[in-house]
Design a protein around this motif. Structure first.
Motif, mmCIF file in Angstrom:
data_model
loop_
_atom_site.group_PDB
_atom_site.id
_atom_site.type_symbol
_atom_site.label_atom_id
_atom_site.label_comp_id
_atom_site.label_asym_id
_atom_site.label_seq_id
_atom_site.Cartn_x
_atom_site.Cartn_y
_atom_site.Cartn_z
ATOM 1 N N ASP A 153 32.271 47.794 38.781
ATOM 2 C CA ASP A 153 32.595 47.859 37.631
ATOM 3 C C ASP A 153 34.480 47.489 39.034
ATOM 4 N N CYS A 154 34.060 48.045 39.750
ATOM 5 C CA CYS A 154 35.946 47.766 40.487
ATOM 6 C C CYS A 154 35.637 47.353 41.326
ATOM 7 N N HIS A 155 34.423 48.154 41.928
ATOM 8 C CA HIS A 155 34.112 47.196 43.286
ATOM 9 C C HIS A 155 33.388 45.100 43.520
ATOM 10 N N THR A 156 32.468 45.100 42.531
ATOM 11 C CA THR A 156 31.944 43.862 41.969
ATOM 12 C C THR A 156 32.720 42.922 42.030
ATOM 13 N N PRO A 157 33.289 41.832 42.696
ATOM 14 C CA PRO A 157 33.624 40.798 41.840
ATOM 15 C C PRO A 157 33.076 39.895 40.166
ATOM 16 N N ARG A 158 33.596 40.321 39.463
ATOM 17 C CA ARG A 158 33.669 39.642 38.645
ATOM 18 C C ARG A 158 33.175 37.607 38.113
ATOM 19 N N ASN A 159 32.292 37.317 37.516
ATOM 20 C CA ASN A 159 31.837 35.957 36.995
ATOM 21 C C ASN A 159 33.166 35.535 36.134
ATOM 22 N N LEU A 160 32.687 34.290 35.740
ATOM 23 C CA LEU A 160 34.086 33.656 34.589
ATOM 24 C C LEU A 160 33.940 35.062 33.449
ATOM 25 N N ALA A 161 32.263 35.268 33.195
ATOM 26 C CA ALA A 161 32.347 35.245 32.077
ATOM 27 C C ALA A 161 32.808 37.033 31.705
ATOM 28 N N PHE A 162 32.901 37.341 33.332
ATOM 29 C CA PHE A 162 34.425 38.279 32.969
ATOM 30 C C PHE A 162 32.538 39.525 33.476
ATOM 31 N N ALA A 163 31.432 38.755 33.935
ATOM 32 C CA ALA A 163 30.709 40.302 34.726
ATOM 33 C C ALA A 163 30.785 39.931 35.530
ATOM 34 N N LEU A 164 29.633 41.512 36.008
ATOM 35 C CA LEU A 164 29.949 41.307 37.293
ATOM 36 C C LEU A 164 28.031 40.922 37.873
ATOM 37 N N ASP A 165 29.025 40.469 39.098
ATOM 38 C CA ASP A 165 28.143 39.324 40.213
ATOM 39 C C ASP A 165 27.696 39.963 40.999
ATOM 40 N N ASN A 166 26.632 40.035 40.831
ATOM 41 C CA ASN A 166 26.341 41.317 42.330
ATOM 42 C C ASN A 166 25.408 40.071 43.196
ATOM 43 N N HIS A 167 25.804 38.827 43.838
ATOM 44 C CA HIS A 167 26.004 38.144 44.990
ATOM 45 C C HIS A 167 26.354 38.485 45.788
ATOM 46 N N GLY A 168 28.101 38.979 44.992
ATOM 47 C CA GLY A 168 28.506 39.805 46.266
ATOM 48 C C GLY A 168 28.779 41.234 46.105
ATOM 49 N N LYS A 169 27.632 42.017 45.418
ATOM 50 C CA LYS A 169 27.965 43.521 45.306
ATOM 51 C C LYS A 169 28.835 44.130 46.066
ATOM 52 N N PHE A 170 29.497 44.861 45.727
ATOM 53 C CA PHE A 170 30.574 45.954 46.400
ATOM 54 C C PHE A 170 31.402 44.967 47.627
ATOM 55 N N ALA A 171 31.573 43.667 47.518
ATOM 56 C CA ALA A 171 31.908 43.195 48.446
ATOM 57 C C ALA A 171 33.499 43.415 47.841
ATOM 58 N N GLY A 172 34.385 44.238 47.171
ATOM 59 C CA GLY A 172 35.775 43.984 46.169
ATOM 60 C C GLY A 172 36.384 43.225 45.767
ATOM 61 N N THR A 173 37.058 43.580 44.932
ATOM 62 C CA THR A 173 38.239 42.527 44.260
ATOM 63 C C THR A 173 39.055 43.235 43.432
ATOM 64 N N LEU A 174 40.287 43.097 43.095
ATOM 65 C CA LEU A 174 41.068 42.730 42.078
ATOM 66 C C LEU A 174 40.569 43.577 40.598
ATOM 67 N N THR A 175 40.620 44.608 40.589
ATOM 68 C CA THR A 175 40.896 45.649 39.006
ATOM 69 C C THR A 175 42.109 45.747 38.658
ATOM 70 N N ALA A 176 42.850 45.799 37.835
ATOM 71 C CA ALA A 176 43.904 46.567 36.956
ATOM 72 C C ALA A 176 44.294 46.480 38.088
ATOM 73 N N GLY A 177 44.971 45.263 38.880
ATOM 74 C CA GLY A 177 46.396 45.106 40.014
ATOM 75 C C GLY A 177 46.441 45.872 40.984
ATOM 76 N N TRP A 178 44.983 46.904 41.153
ATOM 77 C CA TRP A 178 44.599 47.562 42.640
ATOM 78 C C TRP A 178 43.730 46.452 43.347
ATOM 79 N N ARG A 179 43.694 46.960 44.474
ATOM 80 C CA ARG A 179 42.380 45.731 44.885
ATOM 81 C C ARG A 179 41.362 47.238 45.332
ATOM 82 N N ALA A 180 39.906 47.097 44.927
ATOM 83 C CA ALA A 180 38.979 47.578 45.041
ATOM 84 C C ALA A 180 38.148 46.925 46.720
ATOM 85 N N TYR A 181 38.364 47.542 46.980
ATOM 86 C CA TYR A 181 37.557 47.310 49.056
ATOM 87 C C TYR A 181 36.824 47.030 49.302
ATOM 88 N N ASN A 182 35.786 46.313 49.544
ATOM 89 C CA ASN A 182 34.811 46.183 49.668
ATOM 90 C C ASN A 182 33.925 46.745 50.309
#
Ligand code: FES
Ligand code: FES
Lengths: 764, 152, 454
Positions: C221-250
């Motif tokens: 929920d923090c570490h996997t990027p989300r798609n346009l529908a704001f759902a997790l996009d496990n194509h990039g599973k755990f590759a890191g993304t920005l959540t609530a102003g903080w970066r969850a790392y890869n």
């Protein structure tokens, strides 16, 4: 119930501030009292001079050698002891809080005594107002209050020495000269050291203070020179000096936790858990007296060391009864004040001339709204007191600015007679007005009564931020009129401030008399609106003036611009206006238009007023009359596109009478200017729902070295006027000078503090 | 029981390992020259030297000191630069309330130990962590330069 | 003409369906492992759900407490300074603000009236007792993998808490996001609504780790990027993304930008205490995850989680390799100071005394900057957030504390110091502006849980 107690606390403080702010007019300062001059021969002197030290080894070094019952020192009076080896011990009666009083008092006495300064040892006198009179340090009044008394002490002791020598040499005392602790009869070539005469001198009758001829300025040998602080050797080598350094055998350590919202009471706390923690000896709730200036309810934790106490405090969970607690909110005050500013109240406090008529006929009118925030003192030494309840006596070591006031309050809190309180004054790691209140000493006394060992109460820095007596915020709606001749014709001010009792301004929240003297307009009207306030306020370095002068002198600059005249010329004109006095007639003050003119002119001159500066640079000037000092300050700076301010130069010109210690006075002038710059740039206390938001220095950006100005040049106009204090006057005019300079550089008017809220910062 | 080397002496203390060195010095070893001001490494009044470096003793737990030698304000006068700095401080009448000055002197001495001829930027870098509520910065700067001049 | 339109429409439909399919495939967080899965009932390995062996015989509430920590309910259901589990925590989303709700057993404002069935519907399907749909800020598309027994153990634990009367705060969402009914569609697409299926091709330890990471800890929920529908996009599973102003790392096995070069000890140390020497410590939301959740896991579970993490396919992200050598001892050397040296001066005043000019703290390993991922992130997002919000964590290894500078320092100054820190101690200096910092403050407005004057 709580309301009356809040009001009482506030009334106490207001009275205190009024008192410490009222500088005696020339020649009316405290003189040597009968008790002070009481002849203190031999060993018995120790008793009166030092109070009684019951087994106190707090500062072994300081107590050694002066408290020996068979000591050979001879007390000439409560201020001066002379040893056979010609060492002269002088007692400083007022607290050293960084204003340099321990050095200055010594210099004043030593000069009249014609003592050899190299063999003077300065000691802190114990607290005994019956002997010493006022022993406080606040409002820059220690020097003006004690000026005559100290000189009489020196001159009186010298007269006793001279009388002995005259008798021994059978010469007329008028033929004896004194210098560097030696008396000389030039004609016969005889001389004697003070040390050799002291035993006999101490037995001489005490001269009538009025018979003493005090030196005139031309005769000063010590006054006016540069001195190293008398405690500096100890300061630089880390020897125990401060209240927080006190150590007693078997001492335990205490913290005290009060409700974060002022006025909350303890319902219960996790006592069992706390008492079981490592190093904790005891924990108990204290009801307190409900007075902010005494003891508010809280939980005391007693531990074997500070860390254990602080750790336990971290785990403390108190169920607070918030029913009477503060719900104050600064953002609400600020919004509300802005709304009400335009509604000038029906009933003015000051009203001279006809303001409405002046506005109607004015060539120009100007209106502006100014505001500044709450501020905390946060001196670097956190509040602390060491107390030992033993043998029916409360013996305490207190870093306070008002020991003489604190003593009876402590006695009241402890439920004992004032005679049963022995208060030792320690050096103070910064006062700034915070330590005019002795709340922490009262807490220590209340705790010590329940602990059998000596106990050192220490506040955490977080406590210090949360439980201050803050500089109140203030909001000013001004309207001014310029007449056809370009002169200030009317001044109208709606001051929005705070009240603790619903009737008068909260302590430190009243428009100061200083402004009443110094804003001179033929038509003048002032009124106030007061918001009820629960958060305690108090005296903060140059109380009232520290922020009100910013508003008033910035607006004065706006008026001068509207008049089309030069700012300095406009100021000098205004200062010298002959207008009806607003100040109550029974008060004698030292305000003098000519001294004000002197500092303004000199400041303009030294700053190169009128010179052409490059684009983006500006020179600003402001003046004030504060704490009996006449002061002008100038700031030269540049401002870049990112609102970064580069200070080129700061000047301070002061007329505070003769300077006692030139090094110390320069330090005060530079220090106060630095403090004022720091405060104007960044300091602000936010309160939300009764909770102080800033908890430590990380959120309260006191100026640091890389941002501090490299040059602050102080100048003094010395005169035969009696000296006045240096702790405060170099503060108030800095902020308006800064704002006026920013206007000169950028055309942008600063009407709000701190400047960081407007996006300004100091360049590196 | 931990053994610390402080000002050249070996001192045993019986305290928990997580106690900051500051409180060990002040409460257990009677070395009260090192001050408490903030407890969060923001004021610098607690500065001591650990293995020659200026360190905030309010943040350094006694357990983390290890065998590193500690010098406090009480011992700094026995070092050449420490003595020089103390002297310069008195000559320039630096102190006001004096509470911050132990920490200032410890930082200044460490600066001169590492850099005998510091310029203004060096002084900023070394002294920025030491707050002075009284505003003695101008004289601190001068005193450091004077002390440096004496070693030139 | 008609034909052309028909073809275009057909192409669009196919592309859209393909895209939808692609999105749909991205929803399965464990499919990367391949192999075959079975229903839990058919799995014959060790217990991979529920509590660890040590707690097997503990009572329901104790087990529920462990699982509540494992699922990290507390962090999101507690407002800064508020009562635990009483809700009110704000999620600042691009389309508005959602507040977490009260899950104490208060009958009016909490979950006191929830039946078991209603509770399961909420946890597995995101459906409230009144039938309304929950926003997926509540990670039910992860919790859906949780067993009924575990969910009900959590409920049993929550029902032992003191009820707190705390009405839900009104969400502030823009249209159409304010329409809860639209979530039905989202749920069809993105909530598989199925319980955890062990993978028979993997070890029991891996399966336990998968259950902890996916059904409980909801790392994605923090570490996997989300798609346009704001759902997790496990194509990039755990590759890191920005959540609530903080970066969850890869946290994939990528050697450069992920955990590839972390030793097993580093990984377990970080998972159990929120800190690993040489890699830095958790702050912000990860600090909360460490404090409220991960630090409660027993060592076997921590190892299982590490095993699972190690199996995630490496996925390179845009982060550079961390610099592991210390900066020079003198401030004059090393990466050139920012042009006007503002960052350097601020660092000198507020930071250098703990972090040192070298980045290797003389005070505590917790304060060492060298090698820390956040410092080697050229966006400086987490450096800036840490400067703004500070760190205040208690771990078994001691207290980790850094003051929050957000109130005392301007946006410009925080940007300057973050740029300086990343340049001096990291791989590449950031170029944050005051505006960026202001935006970061907004996004993470609620991260600091320091109650005033505690
Ligand atoms: S007490 Fe250590 S830095 Fe302030
Ligand atoms: S001399 Fe008072 S704080 Fe520095």
């Amino acid at each position: 119930m709580a309301d009356t107690q809040f009001a009482q606390s506030d009334a106490y403080l207001s009275a205190l501030i009024r008192e410490v702010r009222s500088v005696p007019p020339a020649g009316v300062s405290l003189t040597m009292g009968r008790r002070t001059f009481f002849k203190l021969a031999g060993a018995s002197a120790a008793g009166l001079v030092l109070g009684f030290r019951l087994g106190g080894t707090a500062f072994a070094a300081e107590t050694a050698n002066v408290d020996e019952p068979d000591g050979k020192d001879q007390a000439m009076n409560a201020f001066i002891r002379i040893a056979p080896d010609n060492t002269i011990t002088i007692y400083s009666k007022c607290p050293e809080i960084g204003q340099g009083i321990k050095t200055s008092f010594g210099v004043i006495i030593a000069d009249e005594l014609d003592a050899d300064w190299n063999h003077v040892v300065m000691e802190q006198a114990d607290i005994n107002p019956k002997v010493y009179g006022s022993q406080g340090a606040g409002g820059s009044t220690s020097i003006p209050h004690a000026w005559d008394q100290l000189r009489q002490a020196g001159a009186g002791a010298k007269a006793m020495l001279v009388a002995v020598a005259a008798g021994q040499w059978a010469v007329d005392s008028s033929q004896i000269t004194a210098r560097d602790s030696v008396l000389t009869h030039a004609a016969s070539g005889r001389s004697a050291t003070y040390g050799s005469l002291a035993v006999a001198a101490a037995k001489m009758p005490v001269p009538d203070p009025k018979s003493l001829k005090l030196k005139s300025r031309a005769d000063y040998r010590l006054i006016g020179k540069r001195y190293r602080g008398v405690d500096d050797p100890k300061v630089v080598s880390g020897q125990p000096l401060f209240g927080i350094d006190v150590q007693l055998p078997g001492m335990v350590y205490a913290t005290y936790t009060k409700c974060p919202a002022a006025g909350g009471k303890v319902r219960s706390f996790n006592a069992n858990e706390i008492k079981a923690l490592h190093g904790v000896l005891d924990a108990f709730a204290v009801d307190g007296t409900g007075m902010m200036v005494e003891v508010m309810p809280g939980v005391a934790i007693i531990a074997r060391d500070t860390w254990s106490a602080f750790q336990a405090k971290d785990k403390l969970q108190v169920d607070w009864d918030l029913s009477e607690a503060s719900r104050d909110s600064t953002s609400q005050f600020s919004a509300e004040a802005r709304k009400q500013a335009a509604n000038f109240p029906q009933k003015p406090d000051d009203n001279i001339g006809d303001v409405d008529k002046s506005f109607a006929n004015a060539a120009k009118t100007v209106e502006a709204y100014y505001e500044y925030p709450f501020a905390a003192h946060v001196p670097l030494e956190p509040m602390n007191t060491t107390a030992h309840w033993h043998d029916g006596v409360m013996e305490m070591w207190v870093p306070t600015q008002q020991p003489d006031r604190g003593l009876p309050i402590v006695a009241k809190v402890a439920g004992i007679a004032p005679e049963k309180v022995v208060m030792h004054q320690t050096r103070v790691g910064g006062g700034f007005g915070r330590r005019l209140v002795n709340d922490y000493a009262c807490e220590a006394a209340a705790i010590a009564k329940r602990v059998k060992d000596p106990v050192k109460l220490q506040w955490t820095r977080e406590d210090d931020f949360a439980h201050d007596f803050y500089r109140p915020a203030g909001y000013h709606q001004f309207k001014g009129a310029i007449d056809k001749g370009g002169r200030l014709d009317a001044w109208q001010e709606h001051f929005i401030t705070f009240t603790a009792d619903g009737k008068k301004e909260a302590s430190g929240a009243n428009l100061t008399d200083n402004l009443r003297y110094s804003i001179k307009a033929p038509n003048l009207r002032r009124a106030k609106t007061m918001f009820p306030l629960r958060i305690p306020t108090g005296a903060w370095r140059a109380p009232g003036d520290n922020a009100q002068v910013f508003a008033a002198q910035s607006f004065m600059h706006e008026l001068s611009l509207a008049s089309g005249r030069d700012h300095v010329e406009f100021l000098l004109d205004a200062v010298n206006r002959d207008v009806p006095e607003l100040v109550p007639k029974d008060r004698t003050v030292n305000f003098s238009p000519s001294r004000a003119t002197g500092v303004i002119k000199m400041c303009a001159d030294k700053a190169g007023w009128g010179k052409t500066l490059p684009k983006g640079s500006g020179l600003g000037l402001a003046w004030c009359y504060s704490h009996a000092g006449h002061v002008a300050q100038a700031v030269e700076l540049s401002v870049d596109a990112n609102k970064r301010i580069k200070i080129a130069r700061i000047l301070v010109v002061l007329d505070v009478g003769p300077i006692i210690d030139m090094a110390g006075s320069q330090a005060q002038a530079q220090g106060a200017s630095t403090d004022a710059l720091s405060t104007a740039m960044g300091l602000k206390i936010n309160i939300e729902n009764g909770l102080i938001q800033e908890q430590n220095y990380n959120a309260y950006p006191i100026l640091r070295m890389p941002f501090a100005p490299m040059t602050i040049d102080p100048y003094f106009i010395q005169s035969d006027n009696p000296p006045t204090g240096m702790g405060e006057p170099a503060f108030p005019a800095l902020a308006p000078a800064l704002g006026n300079a920013i206007f000169a550089a950028t055309g942008e008017r600063v009407r709000q503090l701190p400047l960081r809220d407007l996006g300004y910062s100091l360049a590196v | 029981m931990l053994t610390l080397t402080i000002n050249g002496q070996s001192r045993d203390v019986d305290v928990p390992e997580d106690m900051p060195l500051l409180w060990v010095l002040r409460d257990h070893l009677s070395l009260v020259g090192t001050k408490y001001g903030c407890g969060i490494a923001q004021c610098g009044v607690c500065t001591v030297h650990v293995a020659g470096k200026p360190v905030r003793s309010c943040q350094l737990t006694v357990g983390d000191v290890g065998t590193r030698a500690i010098v406090t304000i009480e011992g700094i006068g026995s070092t050449p630069n420490g003595a020089k700095v103390q002297k310069a401080w008195m000559e320039a009448a630096v102190p006001q309330c004096g509470y911050c000055q132990a920490g200032q002197i410890m930082s200044a001495t460490a600066l001169l130990d590492a850099n005998p001829q510091p310029d203004d930027a060096d002084i900023d870098a070394a002294m920025a962590g030491n707050l002075c509520r009284c505003g003695t910065y101008i004289r601190i700067r001068r005193a450091i330069k004077n002390a440096a001049a004496k070693s030139a | 003409m008609k034909k052309i339109i028909g073809i275009v429409v057909a192409v669009i439909v196919v592309v859209a369906l393909g895209f939808a399919g692609w999105l749909y495939l991205g929803r399965d967080p464990m499919s990367f492992a391949g192999g075959s899965t079975v229903a839990l009932a058919d799995y014959h390995g060790a217990d991979v759900t529920g509590v660890p062996a040590q707690l097997a015989s503990a009572d329901l509430v104790k087990r529920g407490e462990y699982l509540t920590h494992a699922a990290d309910c507390q962090a999101c259901h507690t407002a800064p300074g508020g009562a635990p589990f009483a809700g009110g925590f704000a999620f600042n989303m691009p389309f508005g603000t959602i507040y977490s709700t009260n899950i104490t057993p208060d009958k009016q404002t909490g979950i006191g009236k929830y039946t078991d069935t209603q509770f399961l519907a909420a946890v597995h399907k995101g459906i409230r007792a009144d039938g309304a749909k929950l926003y997926p800020a509540m990670p039910y598309s992860s919790y859906t993998y949780m067993t009924d027994a575990d969910a009900l153990a959590i409920k049993a634990y929550l029902f032992t808490l003191a009820p707190v009367n705390a009405p839900a705060r009104q969400n502030q969402l823009s249209w159409p996001f304010s329409q809860r009914s639209l979530l039905a569609l989202w749920n069809v697409m993105f909530n598989p609504d199925e319980r955890f299926r062990p993978n028979t091709s993997e070890s029991p330890q891996w399966n336990r780790g998968a259950y902890l990471a996916e059904a409980m800890g909801h790392c994605g929920d923090c570490h996997t990027p989300r798609n346009l529908a704001f759902a997790l996009d496990n194509h990039g599973k755990f590759a890191g993304t920005l959540t609530a102003g903080w970066r969850a790392y890869n946290i994939t096995g990528d050697n450069v930008s992920g955990l590839g070069d972390w030793s097993d000890e580093d990984l377990t140390s970080y998972l159990s205490t929120g800190h690993a020497n040489g890699h830095g410590g958790a702050a912000g939301p990860m600090g909360e995850a460490a404090d409220d959740s991960l630090s409660y896991l027993v060592p076997d579970d921590t190892r299982a989680l590490a095993t699972y993490l190690r199996s995630i396919p490496a996925h390179a992200s845009d982060l550079p390799r961390t610099v592991t050598t210390a900066a020079p001892a003198s401030y004059r050397e090393g990466v050139a100071a920012d042009a006007n040296s503002r960052g350097e001066k601020i660092f000198a005043g507020a930071c250098a005394s703990c972090h040192d000019w070298t980045g290797v703290s003389p005070v505590t390993g917790f304060a060492t900057l060298t090698g820390v991922r956040a410092v080697n992130d050229p966006s400086a997002t987490n450096v800036a957030q840490t400067v703004i919000n500070g760190v205040n964590r208690k771990t078994t290894d001691g207290r980790i504390f850094m003051p929050a500078f957000g109130a005392g320092y301007s946006d410009d100054d925080i940007a300057a110091v973050a740029n300086y820190v990343t340049a001096r101690f990291g791989a590449k200096g950031a170029d944050l502006t005051g505006k960026d910092v202001s935006a970061l403050r907004q996004q993470a407005a609620q991260q600091s849980k320091e109650a005033p004057n505690g």
